[in-house]
Design a protein around this motif. Structure first.
Motif, mmCIF file in Angstrom:
data_model
loop_
_atom_site.group_PDB
_atom_site.id
_atom_site.type_symbol
_atom_site.label_atom_id
_atom_site.label_comp_id
_atom_site.label_asym_id
_atom_site.label_seq_id
_atom_site.Cartn_x
_atom_site.Cartn_y
_atom_site.Cartn_z
ATOM 1 N N HIS A 33 0.857 -1.141 -0.080
ATOM 2 C CA HIS A 33 0.066 0.052 -0.068
ATOM 3 C C HIS A 33 0.838 1.436 -0.102
ATOM 4 C CE1 HIS A 33 -2.756 3.161 1.663
ATOM 5 N NE2 HIS A 33 -3.837 2.164 1.081
ATOM 6 N N ALA A 58 0.847 4.008 1.764
ATOM 7 C CA ALA A 58 1.224 4.556 2.879
ATOM 8 C C ALA A 58 2.184 3.538 3.861
ATOM 9 C CB ALA A 58 -0.122 4.308 3.882
ATOM 10 N N ALA A 100 -0.045 8.642 1.629
ATOM 11 C CA ALA A 100 -1.468 8.522 1.257
ATOM 12 C C ALA A 100 -2.320 8.903 2.010
ATOM 13 C CB ALA A 100 -1.562 7.113 0.661
ATOM 14 N N THR A 101 -1.930 8.967 3.297
ATOM 15 C CA THR A 101 -2.902 9.333 4.566
ATOM 16 C C THR A 101 -2.267 10.503 5.350
ATOM 17 O OG1 THR A 101 -1.919 7.964 6.135
ATOM 18 C CG2 THR A 101 -3.772 7.038 4.622
ATOM 19 N N ALA A 102 -3.065 11.465 6.159
ATOM 20 C CA ALA A 102 -2.574 12.261 6.893
ATOM 21 C C ALA A 102 -1.599 11.903 7.986
ATOM 22 C CB ALA A 102 -3.891 13.216 7.533
ATOM 23 N N THR A 114 0.838 9.607 7.485
ATOM 24 C CA THR A 114 1.883 9.211 6.775
ATOM 25 C C THR A 114 2.524 10.336 6.178
ATOM 26 O OG1 THR A 114 0.645 8.357 4.856
ATOM 27 C CG2 THR A 114 1.074 6.972 6.412
ATOM 28 N N ARG A 115 1.437 11.182 5.762
ATOM 29 C CA ARG A 115 2.294 12.561 5.263
ATOM 30 C C ARG A 115 2.988 13.187 6.236
ATOM 31 N NH1 ARG A 115 -2.423 12.495 1.731
ATOM 32 N NH2 ARG A 115 -3.868 13.711 3.256
ATOM 33 N N ALA A 143 -6.278 17.843 9.791
ATOM 34 C CA ALA A 143 -6.992 16.437 10.079
ATOM 35 C C ALA A 143 -7.883 16.470 11.550
ATOM 36 C CB ALA A 143 -5.905 15.236 10.632
#
Length: 481
Positions: free
Chosen positions: A96, A98, A132-134, A136-137, A171
Motif C-alpha cells: 500500500h 502508505a 497516502a494518508t494524513a 503518513t504525510r 486532520a
C-alpha cells in the motif's frame, strides 16, 4: 523475516510488536516503548524476500525504527544498504502507498542518525511522494524536516515543520504525539536562530512525551544546554554538559545528539575563555562522513581564540577539500572561521572571498546566527563592515546579524599572550611542573639545546627573564586551563 526470541505473553508476537512500533512513530499514537524497541533488536531480518508484502515490510520498518531509536546506527545502515538503493526498495513489492511511505521514512531517519542528510533527504522526498494518508504525510514531512535541518537548510526545514502543523489542523486530531524526528528538527532550527524560549518549550515537550525513554530525555537536556549557552548561563550549562558528556547515562543517547552536545560544550567553554579546555573536550573526536558534525570547525574556533590562525586554517583544510560532500550546516561556520584567520594573516582578499561565500550561503539557506557565536568579536565586526562596503545590497542582512548577536555569546576572551609556535606551546605547558629541562627534553624527544633555544624565545615573547616569571604570566592568562 523471523523472530529469534519471542517476548513474554501472547501479545509479543512479531507482527503485533512490529505494528505497535510502526504506528508509534505516527502522530495519532504514543511513541513506541523502550521495551518494544529493545525486543526488536533481537529479531533477525533473514534474507531479502522475493517480493515485499505488507507484513514483511512492516517488520523491516519496525526493525529500522528500533535500531535507529536505540542508536544501533551501523546495523541500521547495513540493513538499509541491503534492502534499498537510490530512494527505493531493491526488489519489487505489493505494498500500500502508505506502507511504502513510512518504510521510506524509516530509511530516511536512519541516514539522518548517521549524519548523512543528503541521503536522508532523498528517502524523505520519496516518502512524501508515496504518502497516502494524513498520518503518513505527517511522518514523511517530519523526517524531511530533520534532513533539511541537519544539512542547514533552515528555510526548507521551517516549511516542512509548518506543513506538519498544517496537517495536524486539517486532520483535526484531538491529540498529537509529535514525531521525535520532527522535535529534533525543531531543536536544530531553534539552535540555529538562537531561540532560547523555543528550546525551553521543546525540552519540556520531549520530557513530557516520552518520560521513560532515556534517549528522549537526553535530547531534552541537550536542548537545555544549548539554551544555557544562548542565555549565557554558563554555570548551569557546564554542570549539565559535564553530566551529559561524562555521566553514567551518557551513552543512552543518539550519536548525532551526543556530537551536538559535545560541540555545545566546546562553545560554552570558548565563550567563558577556557580555550585549552575546549580543545581538550573535543580531543580525539572524529568527524563523521559528510561532516554533519565537524570537529575541524570546532578546533578552528579554539585556535582563533589562541591567536593560532594558521592552525585554524590547517584544521579546516580537510573540510574545504571535501568540496560538495561537506554538510552545508557546518560549512558556513568553517568559512567564517577561515575568513577570520585570513584577515589576521593579512590576506584580505581571501578573507573577503571566504566570508562573502559564507554569508551568501547563510542568507540562501536560512538566516542562522549560530556560525558567529563563540568567535573573536573584533575581526568578525571588521568582516561585517567589509561586506557592507563591498556589497551594499546585503546591508540590511548585516544589520540584522549585528542586532541578533548583541544579546548572545559572540565574544570570547581575546588572546592577550603573544603567539607561541606549536612547539613553544608544547614546551610552555611543561614549565609549571617540577621536571628539569633535561627531563622535559627527554619527554618531548628533542635535544636539551633545542629546549633551551625555544625557552629563550618564549621568555623574549613574554618579556620575562626566568621560568618562574614565565609560569606566572602564563597562569595569569589562563594558559594552563
Amino acid at each position: 523475516m523471523r523472530d529469534s526470541s519471542r517476548g513474554p505473553g501472547q501479545d509479543r508476537g512479531l507482527r503485533s510488536l512490529s505494528e505497535r512500533v510502526v504506528t508509534g512513530v505516527l502522530p495519532t499514537d504514543p511513541p513506541p516503548s523502550v521495551l518494544d524497541l529493545e525486543l526488536l533488536l533481537s529479531v533477525e531480518t533473514g534474507p531479502t524476500p522475493r517480493r515485499w508484502v505488507e507484513a514483511s515490510a512492516r517488520t523491516l520498518e519496525a526493525i529500522l525504527i528500533a535500531r535507529c531509536h536505540l542508536d544501533d546506527v551501523e546495523s541500521a545502515l547495513q540493513l538499509v544498504d541491503t534492502h534499498f538503493a537510490e530512494g527505493r526498495l531493491r526488489v519489487p513489492g505489493s505494498l500500500h502507498p502508505a506502507t511504502r511511505s513510512t518504510l521510506l521514512a524509516a530509511a530516511s531517519e536512519v541516514y539522518s542518525a548517521a549524519g548523512q542528510p543528503r541521503r536522508a533527504g532523498l528517502y524523505a522526498a520519496s516518502a512524501v511522494a508515496h504518502a497516502a494518508t494524513a498520518p503518513t504525510r505527517y511522518r514523511a514531512h517530519a523526517v524531511r524536516a530533520l534532513a533539511y535541518a541537519l544539512n542547514g537548510e533552515y528555510d526548507a526545514a521551517g516549511r516542512a515543520i509548518e506543513r506538519c502543523h498544517e496537517l495536524m489542523i486539517e486532520a483535526g486530531w484531538s491529540r498529537v504525539y509529535r514525531d521525535y524526528a520532527l522535535i529534533l528538527a525543531e531543536v536544530l532550527y531553534a539552535s540555529a536562530v538562537l531561540d532560547a524560549p523555543a528550546l525551553a518549550r521543546l525540552s519540556e515537550e520531549l520530557q513530557a512525551t516520552a518520560p521513560a525513554d532515556p534517549f528522549w530525555q537526553y535530547t531534552a537536556r541537550a536542548a537545555d544546554a544549548m539554551r544555557a549557552l544562548i542565555t549565557r548561563d554558563y554555570m548551569s550549562g557546564l554542570a549539565l554538559l559535564t553530566t551529559l558528556v561524562g555521566g553514567a547515562d551518557a551513552l543512552k543517547s543518539h550519536t548525532m545528539v551526543r556530537g551536538f552536545t559535545l560541540g555545545v560544550f566546546a562553545d560554552t567553554l570558548l565563550a567563558r575563555g577556557e580555550v585549552r579546555r575546549a580543545l581538550a573536550v573535543i580531543e580525539g573526536a572524529e568527524t563523521p562522513r559528510e561532516h554533519a558534525l565537524c570537529y575541524g570547525m570546532q578546533r578552528a574556533a579554539a585556535y582563533l581564540a589562541l591567536g593560532r590562525d594558521r592552525s585554524a586554517l590547517n584544521a579546516t583544510d580537510e573540510c574545504i577539500a571535501t568540496g560538495a560532500d561537506h554538510c552545508v550546516r557546518t560549512l558556513v561556520p568553517v568559512l567564517v572561521r577561515r575568513s577570520i584567520a585570513f584577515l589576521r594573516l593579512s590576506n584580505p582578499a581571501a578573507a573577503f572571498a571566504s566570508f562573502e561565500e559564507a554569508f551568501g550561503l547563510r542568507v540562501g539557506l536560512g538566516e542562522s546566527l549560530a556560525p558567529f557565536i563563540a568567535l573573536p568579536c573584533e575581526p568578525l565586526d571588521q568582516l561585517l563592515t567589509m561586506l557592507v562596503e563591498r556589497r551594499p545590497d546585503v546591508a540590511d542582512a548585516v544589520a540584522a546579524v549585528r542586532t541578533g548577536l548583541a544579546a548572545v555569546p559572540t565574544r570570547v576572551v581575546a588572546a592577550t599572550l603573544p603567539a607561541l609556535s606549536p612547539r613553544e606551546e608544547r614546551l610552555a605547558l611543561r614549565l609549571r611542573g617540577s621536571s628539569s629541562l633535561p627531563q622535559i627534553a627527554a619527554d618531548l624527544q628533542v635535544s636539551l639545546n633545542t629546549v633551551k633555544s625555544q625557552l629563550r624565545s618564549i621568555y623574549a615573547k613574554l618579556e620575562v627573564s626566568g621560568r618562574e616569571d614565565a609560569v606566572a604570566v602564563l597562569e595569569s592568562q589562563g594558559f594552563f586551563v
